[in-house]
Design a protein around this motif. Structure first.
Motif, PDB file in Angstrom:
ATOM      1  N   TYR A   1      73.455  17.820  38.773  1.00 38.19           N
ATOM      2  CA  TYR A   1      74.330  18.726  38.016  1.00 38.19           C
ATOM      3  C   TYR A   1      73.779  20.140  38.107  1.00 38.19           C
ATOM      4  CZ  TYR A   1      75.881  14.341  35.835  1.00 38.19           C
ATOM      5  OH  TYR A   1      76.353  13.068  35.624  1.00 38.19           O
ATOM      6  N   ASN A   2      74.679  21.118  38.202  1.00 38.71           N
ATOM      7  CA  ASN A   2      74.181  22.484  38.071  1.00 38.71           C
ATOM      8  C   ASN A   2      73.939  22.794  36.599  1.00 38.71           C
ATOM      9  OD1 ASN A   2      76.732  23.171  36.989  1.00 38.71           O
ATOM     10  ND2 ASN A   2      77.385  24.317  38.806  1.00 38.71           N
ATOM     11  N   TRP A   3      73.244  23.906  36.357  1.00 37.63           N
ATOM     12  CA  TRP A   3      72.874  24.203  34.973  1.00 37.63           C
ATOM     13  C   TRP A   3      74.075  24.624  34.140  1.00 37.63           C
ATOM     14  CZ3 TRP A   3      72.476  28.470  31.605  1.00 37.63           C
ATOM     15  CH2 TRP A   3      71.737  28.207  30.436  1.00 37.63           C
ATOM     16  N   TYR A   4      75.136  25.084  34.801  1.00 36.45           N
ATOM     17  CA  TYR A   4      76.330  25.461  34.049  1.00 36.45           C
ATOM     18  C   TYR A   4      76.970  24.238  33.387  1.00 36.45           C
ATOM     19  CZ  TYR A   4      75.595  29.737  36.635  1.00 36.45           C
ATOM     20  OH  TYR A   4      75.030  30.870  37.161  1.00 36.45           O
ATOM     21  N   ALA A   5      76.859  23.082  34.004  1.00 41.18           N
ATOM     22  CA  ALA A   5      77.324  21.843  33.362  1.00 41.18           C
ATOM     23  C   ALA A   5      76.428  21.499  32.177  1.00 41.18           C
ATOM     24  CB  ALA A   5      77.342  20.701  34.369  1.00 41.18           C
ATOM     25  N   VAL A   6      75.122  21.673  32.372  1.00 42.01           N
ATOM     26  CA  VAL A   6      74.157  21.395  31.304  1.00 42.01           C
ATOM     27  C   VAL A   6      74.409  22.289  30.089  1.00 42.01           C
ATOM     28  CG1 VAL A   6      71.706  21.631  30.712  1.00 42.01           C
ATOM     29  CG2 VAL A   6      72.384  20.502  32.837  1.00 42.01           C
TER      30      VAL A   6
ATOM     31  N   GLY B   1      61.034  14.739  41.906  1.00 44.72           N
ATOM     32  CA  GLY B   1      62.082  14.596  40.915  1.00 44.72           C
ATOM     33  C   GLY B   1      62.173  15.860  40.081  1.00 44.72           C
ATOM     34  N   TYR B   2      63.400  16.255  39.727  1.00 45.24           N
ATOM     35  CA  TYR B   2      63.651  17.506  39.009  1.00 45.24           C
ATOM     36  C   TYR B   2      64.642  17.229  37.882  1.00 45.24           C
ATOM     37  CZ  TYR B   2      62.336  19.242  43.702  1.00 45.24           C
ATOM     38  OH  TYR B   2      61.722  19.463  44.911  1.00 45.24           O
ATOM     39  N   TRP B   3      64.322  17.709  36.673  1.00 47.81           N
ATOM     40  CA  TRP B   3      65.194  17.474  35.521  1.00 47.81           C
ATOM     41  C   TRP B   3      65.390  18.777  34.744  1.00 47.81           C
ATOM     42  CZ3 TRP B   3      61.542  14.090  37.260  1.00 47.81           C
ATOM     43  CH2 TRP B   3      62.010  12.808  37.620  1.00 47.81           C
ATOM     44  N   TRP B   4      66.659  19.119  34.530  1.00 44.00           N
ATOM     45  CA  TRP B   4      66.982  20.341  33.804  1.00 44.00           C
ATOM     46  C   TRP B   4      66.524  20.279  32.342  1.00 44.00           C
ATOM     47  CZ3 TRP B   4      67.922  24.613  36.062  1.00 44.00           C
ATOM     48  CH2 TRP B   4      68.778  24.736  37.155  1.00 44.00           C
ATOM     49  N   SER B   5      66.197  21.440  31.800  1.00 43.60           N
ATOM     50  CA  SER B   5      66.186  21.649  30.356  1.00 43.60           C
ATOM     51  C   SER B   5      67.427  22.451  29.996  1.00 43.60           C
ATOM     52  CB  SER B   5      64.930  22.413  29.910  1.00 43.60           C
ATOM     53  OG  SER B   5      65.099  23.810  30.089  1.00 43.60           O
ATOM     54  N   SER B   6      67.689  22.572  28.716  1.00 41.61           N
ATOM     55  CA  SER B   6      68.819  23.384  28.263  1.00 41.61           C
ATOM     56  C   SER B   6      68.413  24.835  28.015  1.00 41.61           C
ATOM     57  CB  SER B   6      69.413  22.794  26.982  1.00 41.61           C
ATOM     58  OG  SER B   6      68.435  22.765  25.950  1.00 41.61           O
ATOM     59  N   SER B   7      67.167  25.184  28.315  1.00 41.99           N
ATOM     60  CA  SER B   7      66.615  26.493  27.936  1.00 41.99           C
ATOM     61  C   SER B   7      66.626  27.472  29.100  1.00 41.99           C
ATOM     62  CB  SER B   7      65.172  26.331  27.446  1.00 41.99           C
ATOM     63  OG  SER B   7      65.099  25.436  26.366  1.00 41.99           O
ATOM     64  N   GLU B   8      67.224  28.631  28.873  1.00 41.58           N
ATOM     65  CA  GLU B   8      67.174  29.712  29.859  1.00 41.58           C
ATOM     66  C   GLU B   8      65.817  30.405  29.816  1.00 41.58           C
ATOM     67  OE1 GLU B   8      71.262  31.914  30.801  1.00 41.58           O
ATOM     68  OE2 GLU B   8      70.784  31.935  28.672  1.00 41.58           O
ATOM     69  N   SER B   9      65.318  30.788  30.981  1.00 38.36           N
ATOM     70  CA  SER B   9      64.155  31.676  31.031  1.00 38.36           C
ATOM     71  C   SER B   9      64.604  33.128  31.120  1.00 38.36           C
ATOM     72  CB  SER B   9      63.260  31.324  32.221  1.00 38.36           C
ATOM     73  OG  SER B   9      63.964  31.460  33.438  1.00 38.36           O
ATOM     74  N   SER B  10      65.753  33.345  31.720  1.00 38.34           N
ATOM     75  CA  SER B  10      66.447  34.641  31.727  1.00 38.34           C
ATOM     76  C   SER B  10      67.905  34.331  32.035  1.00 38.34           C
ATOM     77  CB  SER B  10      65.841  35.589  32.766  1.00 38.34           C
ATOM     78  OG  SER B  10      65.882  35.018  34.056  1.00 38.34           O
ATOM     79  N   THR B  11      68.727  35.330  32.142  1.00 37.35           N
ATOM     80  CA  THR B  11      70.157  35.095  32.297  1.00 37.35           C
ATOM     81  C   THR B  11      70.449  34.215  33.510  1.00 37.35           C
ATOM     82  OG1 THR B  11      70.646  37.214  31.254  1.00 37.35           O
ATOM     83  CG2 THR B  11      72.418  36.178  32.514  1.00 37.35           C
TER      84      THR B  11
ATOM     85  N   ILE C   1      69.156  31.634  34.588  1.00 36.52           N
ATOM     86  CA  ILE C   1      67.980  30.990  35.186  1.00 36.52           C
ATOM     87  C   ILE C   1      67.356  30.129  34.097  1.00 36.52           C
ATOM     88  CG2 ILE C   1      65.706  31.324  36.238  1.00 36.52           C
ATOM     89  CD1 ILE C   1      66.724  33.938  37.393  1.00 36.52           C
ATOM     90  N   ALA C   2      67.097  28.857  34.408  1.00 37.09           N
ATOM     91  CA  ALA C   2      66.699  27.908  33.364  1.00 37.09           C
ATOM     92  C   ALA C   2      65.442  27.147  33.755  1.00 37.09           C
ATOM     93  CB  ALA C   2      67.830  26.933  33.079  1.00 37.09           C
ATOM     94  N   TRP C   3      64.773  26.620  32.742  1.00 29.14           N
ATOM     95  CA  TRP C   3      63.557  25.833  32.945  1.00 29.14           C
ATOM     96  C   TRP C   3      63.905  24.399  33.328  1.00 29.14           C
ATOM     97  CZ3 TRP C   3      59.273  28.469  33.382  1.00 29.14           C
ATOM     98  CH2 TRP C   3      59.108  29.664  32.666  1.00 29.14           C
ATOM     99  N   TYR C   4      63.043  23.815  34.153  1.00 26.37           N
ATOM    100  CA  TYR C   4      63.176  22.392  34.461  1.00 26.37           C
ATOM    101  C   TYR C   4      61.799  21.774  34.599  1.00 26.37           C
ATOM    102  CZ  TYR C   4      62.167  23.420  39.437  1.00 26.37           C
ATOM    103  OH  TYR C   4      61.578  23.817  40.606  1.00 26.37           O
ATOM    104  N   LEU C   5      61.763  20.429  34.576  1.00 30.56           N
ATOM    105  CA  LEU C   5      60.526  19.672  34.763  1.00 30.56           C
ATOM    106  C   LEU C   5      60.528  19.083  36.167  1.00 30.56           C
ATOM    107  CD1 LEU C   5      58.074  18.586  32.848  1.00 30.56           C
ATOM    108  CD2 LEU C   5      59.142  16.395  33.362  1.00 30.56           C
ATOM    109  N   TYR C   6      59.335  19.046  36.785  1.00 28.44           N
ATOM    110  CA  TYR C   6      59.200  18.746  38.202  1.00 28.44           C
ATOM    111  C   TYR C   6      58.058  17.749  38.380  1.00 28.44           C
ATOM    112  CZ  TYR C   6      58.187  20.344  43.102  1.00 28.44           C
ATOM    113  OH  TYR C   6      57.957  20.450  44.450  1.00 28.44           O
TER     114      TYR C   6
END
Length: 336
Positions: free
Chosen positions: A115-120, A198-208, A210-215
């Motif tokens: 999923y892209n982050w816009y879906a998240v 493996g890569y998993w989105w967070s719901s948190s933006e780091s800037s406009t 652009i978002a954090w994820y776990l790797y």
């Protein structure tokens, strides 16, 4: 030491949560049927998303996680999430979308969808009611539970090299998270790293946008926190909501639990006030989720006092899980 069962101990109750189905041990298969994904020593629950897809779930200390990657094609309200296969179109999106790795649906089992982050970030929610995409802080809570970013990854990865590229370094899956290397779709639209990372989105933006994820990596046991443009396609895990006060309201035959003395160096007394005659399961685990004791106890209506000797446990913090029906309450006990 607090020896009075009527006196609140600051070490006692830390949360209550409601699991969606009774837990099972001995499970290794993914909900889709793929083999050798889960840790058979862990207790997995299950949940169902807004589209009817089912998933294993795992409790890790104070959090309940999906133990498999999200597969829905609709938001919580039933609206469709766009399936975008064209790379150029993907790279220019500013709205939610999903795809399969390499646009090949056979990758869904067991890797789920990307999923892209816009879906998240969409307010219609990709996760089902009662669940949410974890924040960056909630991912950090998980890795801290597991000993910090340098070692948490190995405890989160499924073992072996059926899905992960060799050597799948330090993989134990002792947390039960069952992380798999589902790869990613870049913000330019190309695919990469299945089997490697493996890569998993967070719901948190780091800037406009652009978002954090776990790797997680195949070549070491760390868990990295990185940011990426919102056009990127990554896996999603949902985390169960925990309201203020730490309790999910659901019918429960247990009204009140007190544990004393706490801290202790010998026995613990668990006082359970039950609404009526019933049974409950008591489980003691360490902070890595290793089960130290499991007992089924018959309760009468009113106060019940159950005593366990934990003198042979190593000094440290343990969790006492008091489960009845679909509700489980968890309490922290300090062994001196």
């Amino acid at each position: 030491c607090n020896s009075n069962p009527d006196e609140f101990s600051p070490y006692s109750a830390i949360l209550s949560f409601t699991t969606t189905a009774a837990g099972q041990t001995g499970i290794t298969a993914h909900s889709c049927g793929a083999t050798n994904v889960h840790n058979p020593a862990k207790t997995y629950g299950s949940m169902t998303d807004q589209q009817g897809n089912t998933y294993r779930t795992i409790v890790i200390v104070t959090q309940e996680w999906m133990a498999e990657n999200l597969r829905t094609t609709i938001y919580r309200n039933g609206d469709a999430i766009a399936n975008v296969t064209d790379g150029n179109q993907w790279a220019n999106l500013t709205t939610g979308a999903w795809c399969h790795y390499n646009n090949n649906s056979s990758n869904e089992c067991p890797f789920g969808k990307l999923y892209n982050w816009y879906a998240v970030a969409d307010p219609r929610n990709v996760c089902p009611s009662g669940w949410h995409v974890p924040t960056d802080a909630e991912w950090t809570t998980l890795t801290n539970f597991l000993g910090g970013e340098f070692v948490a990854g190995g405890k989160m990865k499924s073992t072996g090299t059926q899905y992960w590229l060799s050597p799948n370094q330090d993989a134990t899956n002792e947390s039960g998270f069952s992380g798999l290397p589902g790869g990613y779709r870049s913000s330019s639209g190309y695919f990469g790293s299945v089997g490697y990372n493996g890569y998993w989105w967070s719901s948190s933006e780091s800037s406009t946008s652009i978002a954090w994820y776990l790797y997680l990596y195949f070549y070491n046991g760390s868990a990295a926190r990185i940011n990426y443009p919102g056009q990127g396609g990554l896996s999603v895990r949902c985390l169960r909501d925990l309201p203020a006060g730490g309790r999910l309201d659901e019918k429960n035959e247990i009204e009140h639990v007190i544990i004393y003395p706490n801290p202790t160096n010998n026995n613990i007394n668990i006082v359970i006030n039950a609404v009526s005659e019933t049974q409950t399961t008591i489980r003691i685990t360490d902070l890595l989720g290793r089960v130290m004791l499991t007992e089924t106890e018959a309760l009468i209506g009113g106060n019940n006092t159950i005593t366990y000797n934990i003198s042979d446990y190593a000094a440290g913090v343990y969790l006492v899980h008091v489960g009845n029906g679909n509700t489980q309450q968890v309490y922290k006990v300090v062994k001196e």
